[in-house]
Design a protein around this motif. Structure first.
Motif, PDB file in Angstrom:
ATOM      1  N   LYS A  95       0.854  -1.188   0.000  1.00 63.23           N
ATOM      2  CA  LYS A  95       0.000   0.000   0.000  1.00 63.23           C
ATOM      3  C   LYS A  95       0.890   1.238   0.000  1.00 63.23           C
ATOM      4  O   LYS A  95       1.793   1.354   0.819  1.00 63.23           O
ATOM      5  CB  LYS A  95      -0.899   0.023   1.233  1.00 63.23           C
ATOM      6  CG  LYS A  95      -1.804   1.244   1.292  1.00 63.23           C
ATOM      7  CD  LYS A  95      -2.677   1.219   2.547  1.00 63.23           C
ATOM      8  CE  LYS A  95      -3.573   2.448   2.606  1.00 63.23           C
ATOM      9  NZ  LYS A  95      -4.436   2.442   3.819  1.00 63.23           N
ATOM     10  N   HIS A  99      -2.814   3.745  -3.019  1.00 60.20           N
ATOM     11  CA  HIS A  99      -2.929   2.720  -4.055  1.00 60.20           C
ATOM     12  C   HIS A  99      -2.343   1.401  -3.540  1.00 60.20           C
ATOM     13  O   HIS A  99      -1.515   1.379  -2.622  1.00 60.20           O
ATOM     14  CB  HIS A  99      -2.182   3.138  -5.318  1.00 60.20           C
ATOM     15  CG  HIS A  99      -2.764   4.343  -5.994  1.00 60.20           C
ATOM     16  ND1 HIS A  99      -3.784   4.269  -6.907  1.00 60.20           N
ATOM     17  CD2 HIS A  99      -2.461   5.661  -5.871  1.00 60.20           C
ATOM     18  CE1 HIS A  99      -4.099   5.471  -7.334  1.00 60.20           C
ATOM     19  NE2 HIS A  99      -3.304   6.350  -6.718  1.00 60.20           N
ATOM     20  N   TYR A 131      -5.726  -3.560  -7.744  1.00 52.43           N
ATOM     21  CA  TYR A 131      -4.337  -3.113  -7.749  1.00 52.43           C
ATOM     22  C   TYR A 131      -4.112  -2.101  -8.867  1.00 52.43           C
ATOM     23  O   TYR A 131      -4.825  -2.082  -9.869  1.00 52.43           O
ATOM     24  CB  TYR A 131      -3.386  -4.305  -7.920  1.00 52.43           C
ATOM     25  CG  TYR A 131      -3.470  -5.287  -6.787  1.00 52.43           C
ATOM     26  CD1 TYR A 131      -2.744  -5.102  -5.618  1.00 52.43           C
ATOM     27  CD2 TYR A 131      -4.316  -6.392  -6.872  1.00 52.43           C
ATOM     28  CE1 TYR A 131      -2.840  -5.998  -4.561  1.00 52.43           C
ATOM     29  CE2 TYR A 131      -4.424  -7.289  -5.826  1.00 52.43           C
ATOM     30  CZ  TYR A 131      -3.687  -7.085  -4.671  1.00 52.43           C
ATOM     31  OH  TYR A 131      -3.804  -7.962  -3.624  1.00 52.43           O
ATOM     32  N   THR A 132      -3.097  -1.299  -8.689  1.00 49.86           N
ATOM     33  CA  THR A 132      -2.686  -0.320  -9.690  1.00 49.86           C
ATOM     34  C   THR A 132      -1.520  -0.885 -10.490  1.00 49.86           C
ATOM     35  O   THR A 132      -0.568  -1.414  -9.909  1.00 49.86           O
ATOM     36  CB  THR A 132      -2.266   1.000  -9.020  1.00 49.86           C
ATOM     37  OG1 THR A 132      -3.394   1.541  -8.315  1.00 49.86           O
ATOM     38  CG2 THR A 132      -1.794   2.013 -10.050  1.00 49.86           C
TER      39      THR A 132
END
Length: 267
Positions: A95, A99, A131-132
């Protein structure tokens, strides 16, 4: 007379850990990994490679399980790197700035950290909802070897990991690849090694996850000519092998395919 530079690079000794992972249980996974490493690492190694999301198993429960970059798993990796005097790598949920990332950590014995955020998120499994995606290629160096970092689903996208200009010598992939698509895994890894004229080390997990998806391992190392250096299906395995830079250079000299590749830029 000055020797060719490739003769000045020593072999790279790699320890792969095809581990059984306990579903969403960080403490149990770290304890089990520590125990297995303490009994299984019998010789000096340069690199220990763990699977994708090695501390939790592949999970979408990022809000509960993701750690920050100063969390307990990072501390554990730093301790392992110091203990075995080598680099330790594997991916975990991170984290950062609001994000969540599936992040491959490269931890040195000096505590220096480089990381790669997974570029291709597995939309079929809704990974992209939680998730990014990363947007940077990451190449690290170890004992003079140039190593490109990748995670699981990235394996299916050769443009992203194309070895333009012989940028890397080893493609390193950590994964949580299910048994039901194992034929793809076994085909794509040698293809990536041959087309990129590099070693490929791909480390998968074993066992069922919390969704009863079975993972059968099949971790492997393939040399730049497509030959198998290491291969292990089904069982948990902790194994150390060496790869040689001289062999890499010989193959590239005998078969100079890389200079003929297309030049392109990923936008």
């Amino acid at each position: 007379m000055e020797q060719p530079s490739y003769l000045q690079l020593s072999n790279l000794k790699i320890t792969v850990f095809q581990a059984y992972l306990f579903w969403e249980n960080v403490d149990k996974n770290l304890k089990n990994l520590s125990l297995r490493l303490s009994s299984g690492v019998k010789e000096k190694t340069d690199l220990i490679v763990l699977p994708e999301m090695f501390n939790t198993g592949f999970s979408l429960n990022s809000e509960l399980l993701a750690e920050e970059m100063n969390g307990k798993t990072m501390d554990w990796m730093a301790d392992v790197a110091r203990t075995y005097d080598c680099v330790v790598t594997g991916s975990m949920m991170i984290k950062e700035n609001g994000h969540y990332f599936n992040r491959l950590i490269w931890m040195t014995q000096e505590g220096e950290v480089t990381y790669y955020d997974k570029r291709h998120l597995f939309s079929m499994g809704k990974e992209d909802d939680y998730y990014t995606a990363g947007n940077k290629k990451v190449t690290v160096e170890l004992k003079g070897w140039k190593i490109r970092l990748a995670i699981c689903y990235d394996l299916r996208f050769p443009v992203w990991i194309r070895n333009q200009g012989a940028d890397y010598d080893l493609l390193l992939i950590v994964a949580s690849w299910p048994d039901q698509r194992m034929a793809h895994w076994r085909a794509l890894i040698p293809a990536r090694a041959i087309e990129n004229q590099s070693y490929v080390v791909a480390v998968n997990r074993v066992g069922h996850d919390g969704n009863q998806v079975y993972h059968s391992g099949h971790s492997m190392c393939i040399d730049p000519f497509g030959n198998t250096v290491y291969y292990k299906p089904e069982d948990e395995d902790l194994y150390t092998f060496s790869i040689g830079y001289e062999e890499l250079v010989k193959i590239r000299r005998a078969y100079p395919f890389l200079p003929d590749a297309d030049n392109f830029t990923i936008v």
